[in-house]
Motif scaffolding. Structure first.
Motif: not given
Length: 202
Positions: A6, A8-9, A12-13, A67, A129, A134, A136
């Motif tokens: 997955k 990394n949040a 991604v942001r 999101m 991504v 995931g 989103h």
């Protein structure tokens, strides 16, 4: 060994913040480039790209909303992207003030290529991504699908324009509009083939 993991949040942001800032900067870069354009076909092309870039900004804004992200959040990376965009605009304006019109047009084309190189990579990464799944993934995949082909056009076609404008300034036979435009290139492979075949257009 499984290759799936997955994203990394936080990163991604950061990617999305930089992507949004790239689109905002791109709007300014295209505005300046259009003012520098002398070739009617190129000016028309960039006018279309400007409208598409404005739409890409709107698409990303909707992604942020979906999101639950703040479109105005700052980050060191975003600040760098904003600086780069402003610098490209300043470079075009400098050329318009100090160089011959044909040279300013060439600078504008090079600046668009630089801006679109970052923009193109952003969207490639957003697509990567989305492929990982995931919560989103669907939102990101839909946004990516909406802009992918347009981003390919922006980068590969303007790169062709920049090359041919340089060739023209060097006093050699140029292909204007470039073969990338005439072949409606949409991929890196297509762009390479178009460049290789440019002699067929002379």
């Amino acid at each position: 060994m499984s290759m799936t993991s997955k994203p990394n949040a936080a990163h991604v942001r950061e990617l999305l913040l930089q992507a949004l800032e790239t689109e905002r900067g791109g709007i300014q870069v295209y505005g300046a480039a259009i003012r520098a354009a002398r070739n009617k076909d190129l000016k028309h092309e960039w006018e279309g790209y400007l409208e598409e870039t404005r739409n890409h900004e709107r698409i990303l804004t909707r992604v942020f909303e979906a999101m639950g992200l703040d479109t105005e959040m700052s980050s060191p990376g975003r600040e760098v992207v904003a600086h780069q965009g402003a610098s490209l605009v300043a470079a075009i304006e400098m050329a318009m003030a100090n160089a011959k019109p044909a040279d300013a047009e060439l600078v504008a084309a090079e600046c668009v290529v630089l801006a679109e190189t970052k923009d193109h990579m952003n969207w490639e990464l957003i697509g990567q991504v989305a492929e990982q799944g995931g919560p989103h993934a669907e939102v990101l995949a839909q946004a990516h699908a909406a802009v992918e082909t347009q981003e390919d056009h922006h980068l590969y076609h303007t790169r062709g324009w920049a090359r041919e404008l340089w060739i023209q300034r060097l006093g050699m036979p140029a292909v204007l509009p470039p073969p990338e435009e005439q072949k409606d290139v949409q991929t890196a492979i297509g762009a390479a083939r178009a460049e290789k075949a440019r002699q067929d257009y002379l």
